[in-house]
Design a protein around this motif. Structure first.
Motif, PDB file in Angstrom:
ATOM      1  N   ASP A  66      30.661  38.055  41.609  1.00  0.00           N
ATOM      2  CA  ASP A  66      29.967  36.770  41.809  1.00  0.00           C
ATOM      3  C   ASP A  66      30.386  36.109  43.135  1.00  0.00           C
ATOM      4  N   GLN A  67      31.107  36.880  43.974  1.00  0.00           N
ATOM      5  CA  GLN A  67      31.504  36.472  45.328  1.00  0.00           C
ATOM      6  C   GLN A  67      32.631  35.444  45.355  1.00  0.00           C
ATOM      7  N   THR A  68      33.302  35.246  44.227  1.00  0.00           N
ATOM      8  CA  THR A  68      34.400  34.283  44.187  1.00  0.00           C
ATOM      9  C   THR A  68      35.715  34.965  43.806  1.00  0.00           C
ATOM     10  N   ILE A  69      36.792  34.249  44.083  1.00  0.00           N
ATOM     11  CA  ILE A  69      38.126  34.612  43.606  1.00  0.00           C
ATOM     12  C   ILE A  69      38.558  33.473  42.690  1.00  0.00           C
ATOM     13  N   ARG A  70      39.157  33.797  41.576  1.00  0.00           N
ATOM     14  CA  ARG A  70      39.603  32.751  40.655  1.00  0.00           C
ATOM     15  C   ARG A  70      41.092  32.890  40.373  1.00  0.00           C
ATOM     16  N   VAL A  71      41.744  31.741  40.296  1.00  0.00           N
ATOM     17  CA  VAL A  71      43.152  31.695  39.916  1.00  0.00           C
ATOM     18  C   VAL A  71      43.217  31.111  38.508  1.00  0.00           C
ATOM     19  N   TRP A  72      43.942  31.805  37.635  1.00  0.00           N
ATOM     20  CA  TRP A  72      43.983  31.439  36.225  1.00  0.00           C
ATOM     21  C   TRP A  72      45.417  31.122  35.797  1.00  0.00           C
ATOM     22  N   ASN A  73      45.537  30.160  34.905  1.00  0.00           N
ATOM     23  CA  ASN A  73      46.798  29.933  34.201  1.00  0.00           C
ATOM     24  C   ASN A  73      46.739  30.803  32.944  1.00  0.00           C
ATOM     25  N   TRP A  74      47.545  31.867  32.913  1.00  0.00           N
ATOM     26  CA  TRP A  74      47.427  32.813  31.800  1.00  0.00           C
ATOM     27  C   TRP A  74      47.962  32.229  30.498  1.00  0.00           C
ATOM     28  N   GLN A  75      48.791  31.191  30.594  1.00  0.00           N
ATOM     29  CA  GLN A  75      49.317  30.612  29.354  1.00  0.00           C
ATOM     30  C   GLN A  75      48.280  29.725  28.670  1.00  0.00           C
ATOM     31  N   SER A  76      47.592  28.892  29.476  1.00  0.00           N
ATOM     32  CA  SER A  76      46.578  28.011  28.875  1.00  0.00           C
ATOM     33  C   SER A  76      45.200  28.661  28.847  1.00  0.00           C
ATOM     34  N   ARG A  77      45.088  29.882  29.442  1.00  0.00           N
ATOM     35  CA  ARG A  77      43.808  30.615  29.486  1.00  0.00           C
ATOM     36  C   ARG A  77      42.724  29.832  30.220  1.00  0.00           C
ATOM     37  N   THR A  78      43.105  29.062  31.223  1.00  0.00           N
ATOM     38  CA  THR A  78      42.110  28.273  31.944  1.00  0.00           C
ATOM     39  C   THR A  78      42.062  28.670  33.411  1.00  0.00           C
ATOM     40  N   CYS A  79      40.886  28.490  34.005  1.00  0.00           N
ATOM     41  CA  CYS A  79      40.713  28.710  35.442  1.00  0.00           C
ATOM     42  C   CYS A  79      41.162  27.442  36.158  1.00  0.00           C
ATOM     43  N   ILE A  80      42.107  27.573  37.080  1.00  0.00           N
ATOM     44  CA  ILE A  80      42.613  26.375  37.755  1.00  0.00           C
ATOM     45  C   ILE A  80      42.102  26.247  39.183  1.00  0.00           C
ATOM     46  N   SER A  81      41.460  27.301  39.712  1.00  0.00           N
ATOM     47  CA  SER A  81      40.878  27.185  41.044  1.00  0.00           C
ATOM     48  C   SER A  81      39.849  28.285  41.262  1.00  0.00           C
ATOM     49  N   VAL A  82      38.787  27.946  41.999  1.00  0.00           N
ATOM     50  CA  VAL A  82      37.764  28.915  42.395  1.00  0.00           C
ATOM     51  C   VAL A  82      37.723  28.941  43.917  1.00  0.00           C
ATOM     52  N   LEU A  83      37.953  30.108  44.507  1.00  0.00           N
ATOM     53  CA  LEU A  83      37.975  30.249  45.963  1.00  0.00           C
ATOM     54  C   LEU A  83      36.640  30.825  46.407  1.00  0.00           C
ATOM     55  N   THR A  84      35.867  30.009  47.125  1.00  0.00           N
ATOM     56  CA  THR A  84      34.533  30.430  47.561  1.00  0.00           C
ATOM     57  C   THR A  84      34.494  30.562  49.071  1.00  0.00           C
ATOM     58  N   GLY A  85      33.692  31.497  49.562  1.00  0.00           N
ATOM     59  CA  GLY A  85      33.580  31.715  50.998  1.00  0.00           C
ATOM     60  C   GLY A  85      33.044  33.092  51.330  1.00  0.00           C
ATOM     61  N   HIS A  86      33.427  34.087  50.544  1.00  0.00           N
ATOM     62  CA  HIS A  86      32.859  35.425  50.749  1.00  0.00           C
ATOM     63  C   HIS A  86      31.370  35.383  50.411  1.00  0.00           C
ATOM     64  N   ASN A  87      30.571  36.208  51.102  1.00  0.00           N
ATOM     65  CA  ASN A  87      29.140  36.240  50.778  1.00  0.00           C
ATOM     66  C   ASN A  87      28.668  37.625  50.328  1.00  0.00           C
ATOM     67  N   HIS A  88      29.572  38.367  49.716  1.00  0.00           N
ATOM     68  CA  HIS A  88      29.225  39.624  49.042  1.00  0.00           C
ATOM     69  C   HIS A  88      30.302  39.847  47.976  1.00  0.00           C
ATOM     70  N   TYR A  89      30.167  40.945  47.227  1.00  0.00           N
ATOM     71  CA  TYR A  89      31.139  41.237  46.170  1.00  0.00           C
ATOM     72  C   TYR A  89      32.561  41.185  46.724  1.00  0.00           C
ATOM     73  N   VAL A  90      33.464  40.563  45.962  1.00  0.00           N
ATOM     74  CA  VAL A  90      34.885  40.555  46.327  1.00  0.00           C
ATOM     75  C   VAL A  90      35.548  41.707  45.575  1.00  0.00           C
ATOM     76  N   MET A  91      36.119  42.637  46.341  1.00  0.00           N
ATOM     77  CA  MET A  91      36.616  43.879  45.758  1.00  0.00           C
ATOM     78  C   MET A  91      38.059  43.790  45.283  1.00  0.00           C
ATOM     79  N   CYS A  92      38.850  42.904  45.916  1.00  0.00           N
ATOM     80  CA  CYS A  92      40.250  42.808  45.508  1.00  0.00           C
ATOM     81  C   CYS A  92      40.828  41.473  45.946  1.00  0.00           C
ATOM     82  N   ALA A  93      41.845  41.029  45.243  1.00  0.00           N
ATOM     83  CA  ALA A  93      42.569  39.806  45.602  1.00  0.00           C
ATOM     84  C   ALA A  93      43.997  39.954  45.091  1.00  0.00           C
ATOM     85  N   ALA A  94      44.955  39.430  45.878  1.00  0.00           N
ATOM     86  CA  ALA A  94      46.365  39.577  45.484  1.00  0.00           C
ATOM     87  C   ALA A  94      47.180  38.411  46.022  1.00  0.00           C
ATOM     88  N   PHE A  95      48.192  37.999  45.261  1.00  0.00           N
ATOM     89  CA  PHE A  95      49.136  36.978  45.712  1.00  0.00           C
ATOM     90  C   PHE A  95      50.132  37.575  46.702  1.00  0.00           C
TER      91      PHE A  95
END
Length: 246
Positions: free
Chosen positions: A8-37
């Protein structure tokens, strides 16, 4: 936290304990293949089929989530999904690949990034506080580069590809030093053990686990003496006197 990359062209950061999305990183305009801290800094690297690698500064997100959890959950979810949060911003956009980028990874301790793409190239990038730039291109794969990573304890880069090979590159000379091939299987993913000298690579019909170098030195015994190589020197160990002589 967990970071995910999506078609969906976004990267999302999740809190795995609360199971919630805490940030959506938008800017890519095609499929995002990988993301890493990043291992130590508040950074995320991402690779996309839009032919770019992006580095994101998530320091604002860390400051915000130090607040009580209830405050985080009150973020209007719709606005976050539509526009991305202002707590994670693009720091650098790395352009240089001619085709979609499949993988990007930080160096564990140096300010370096490595990326692999459908242009069959592995690229090395350097960054500082204000900018990031391309250092060199490693050529040798003859099909799409699937995954690429820095070795944690050696100055080498490891990459694998749909050309059915795993390649090891010398970081200082920027040349290929080893190639492992499979007969029929394309390679897709690489992983390194955090503590032991083991790498794993996934391919079409399974996975392999391997080491880049032997841990047992070359040796031979003669009479009461053991001859072995250590640090490029031939050494002799005497079993009777228990003395080790260079």
């Amino acid at each position: 936290w967990v970071v995910s990359a999506s078609d969906d062209q976004t990267i999302r950061v999740w809190n795995w304990q609360s199971r919630t999305c805490i940030s959506v990183l938008t800017g890519h305009n095609h499929y995002v293949m990988c993301a890493a801290f990043h291992a130590k800094e508040d950074l995320v690297v991402s690779a996309s089929l839009d032919q770019t690698v992006r580095v994101w500064d998530i320091a604002g997100l860390r400051k915000k989530t130090v607040a009580p959890a209830e405050d985080v959950l009150r973020i209007p979810q719709m606005n976050t999904d539509l526009f991305g949060g202002g707590d994670a911003v693009v720091k650098y956009v790395l352009e240089g690949h001619d085709r979609g980028v499949n993988w990007a990874a930080f160096h564990p301790s140096l300010p370096l990034i490595v990326s692999g793409a459908d242009d069959r190239q592995v690229k090395l990038w350097r960054m500082n506080d204000t900018k990031a730039w391309e250092v060199d291109t490693l050529r040798g794969h003859v099909n799409n580069v699937s995954c690429v990573m820095f070795h944690a304890r050696q100055d080498v880069i490891v990459s694998n590809s749909e050309d059915r090979s795993i390649r090891v590159w010398d970081m200082s000379k920027r040349t290929g030093v080893q190639t492992f091939r499979r007969e029929h299987d394309r390679f897709w993913i690489l992983a390194a053990h955090p503590e032991v000298n083991l790498l794993a690579a996934g391919h079409d019909s399974g996975m392999i686990v391997f080491k880049l170098e032997r841990e047992r030195p070359a040796f031979a015994t003669h009479g009461n003496q053991l001859y072995y190589v250590r640090d490029r020197y031939l050494r002799i160990y005497d079993f009777e006197t228990k003395r080790d002589n260079p």
